[in-house]
Scaffold this active site. Structure first.
Site, PDB file in Angstrom:
ATOM      1  CD  GLN A 234       2.688   6.166  -6.986  1.00 40.05           C
ATOM      2  OE1 GLN A 234       2.578   7.515  -7.752  1.00 40.05           O
ATOM      3  NE2 GLN A 234       3.085   5.219  -7.873  1.00 40.05           N
TER       4      GLN A 234
ATOM      5  CG  ASP B 152      -4.733   6.872  -9.405  1.00 40.94           C
ATOM      6  OD1 ASP B 152      -4.709   7.059 -10.184  1.00 40.94           O
ATOM      7  OD2 ASP B 152      -4.586   6.810  -8.902  1.00 40.94           O
TER       8      ASP B 152
ATOM      9  CE  LYS C 240       1.707   9.420 -11.523  1.00 44.93           C
ATOM     10  NZ  LYS C 240       1.658   7.795 -10.002  1.00 44.93           N
TER      11      LYS C 240
END
Ligand code: NDP
Length: 292
Positions: free
Chosen positions: A98, A121, A54
């Site tokens: 994460q 997200d 990412k």
């Protein structure tokens, strides 16, 4: 019939180029540089690899990236303090925590701390709630389901009025994918581990999104002729011909299904590359919201 293969890698590249062009235009206009902060707690090698990819994507697109790493024994308070700091940092457009985090960390509590405007997200209950409500728009759509819908639309698959079957009901893929399809006027059936006669239900699908994490479980004779098949699953199988000793396959038996479907995504090279592309798109959007 042999299906048209949906090239997720190529479509993701197009999305990335569009994002990069907008990032350049923002820089020229002196606006906030879209910057993604990732939070990694612990040392899971797969999580470390995801976070690294990412960060790399951000750099390739001219975006900023900040990677925060806490040790596996970090306390709940330390993780929450970090998220609060990133929330308050005007340089940070988006925050990605994460998952999974070590088991002693309350993930829900951490995720719910992320500012809505930085929730790239799209997992906050408020974003998902908006996705579920008619006439409301979420600020951010979760990246993997967003990628699935984008692949269907880019390939010219008609969603409105279609019978769509979603295999899996997880918070990160199945459920938001189903909500997105409903929002686009498909008639949606969501299947899970307790669904009876899975092959029979799947055979009704004009559009199938498979996200169960079961190696090639969906066979060719489950597929309705002419269906569009989006395979989210990522499963490693032993392969002595590969240096790593394994290769990745989906939840759908690709070789069988491609003889029946009209469109199908491969694994790898289908949904996977779209997830990061959509994350980049969401991070750009976060910067656009915070500094229009
Ligand atoms: P989860 O394990 O969170 O959810 C799996 C879902 O599948 C659950 O709803 C479960 O049902 C259902 N399920 C499991 N077994 C069966 C079965 N035998 N029959 C019917 N339904 C079943 O997985 P995720 O949603 O996180 O991920 C799904 C897959 O997608 C994985 O392979 C993952 O690696 C991949 N993935 C890929 C991404 C990408 O970028 N390409 C991103 C995210 C995930 P129940 O709810 O009843 O337990």
């Amino acid at each position: 019939m042999t299906a048209q293969i949906i090239d997720g890698k190529m479509i993701a590249q197009q999305v990335r180029e569009e994002v990069a062009a907008k990032v350049t235009a923002r820089a020229a206009a002196g606006k906030q540089k879209p910057t993604l902060a990732t939070v990694l707690v612990g040392d899971r090698p797969d999580s470390a690899a995801y976070v690294a990819s990412k960060g790399k994507a951000c750099q390739e697109l001219g975006m900023g990236s900040i990677s925060e790493h806490l040790p596996a024994d970090a306390t709940q308070e330390q993780v929450e303090e970090l998220v609060r700091r990133l929330n308050a940092d005007p340089q940070v457009s988006g925050i990605l925590v994460q998952l999974p985090m070590p088991s002693h960390i309350d993930e829900e509590a951490v995720l719910s701390l992320i500012n809505l405007e930085k929730d790239v997200d799209g997992f906050s209950p408020l974003n998902i709630g908006r996705l579920a409500q008619k006439g409301r728009e979420p600020l951010f759509v979760p990246c993997t389901p967003y990628g699935c819908i984008y692949l269907l639309e880019t390939s010219g698959v008609k969603i409105e009025g279609a019978n769509a079957v979603v295999l899996g009901r997880s918070n990160i893929v199945g459920m938001p994918a189903a909500l997105l399809l409903i929002g686009k006027n498909a008639t949606v059936t969501v299947c899970h581990s307790r669904t009876k006669d899975l092959p029979g239900v799947v055979r009704q699908a004009d559009i199938l999104i498979a996200a169960i994490g079961k190696t090639q479980m969906v066979r060719g004779d489950w597929i309705k002729p002419g269906a569009a098949v989006i395979d989210v699953g990522i499963n490693a199988v032993p392969d002595a011909t590969k240096k790593s000793g394994q290769r990745l396959v989906g939840d759908v038996h690709f070789e069988e299904a491609k003889e029946v479907a009209s469109f199908i995504t491969p694994v790898p090279g289908g949904v996977g590359p779209m997830t990061i592309a959509m994350l980049m798109n969401n991070t750009l959007r976060a910067a656009e919201i915070q500094d229009p």
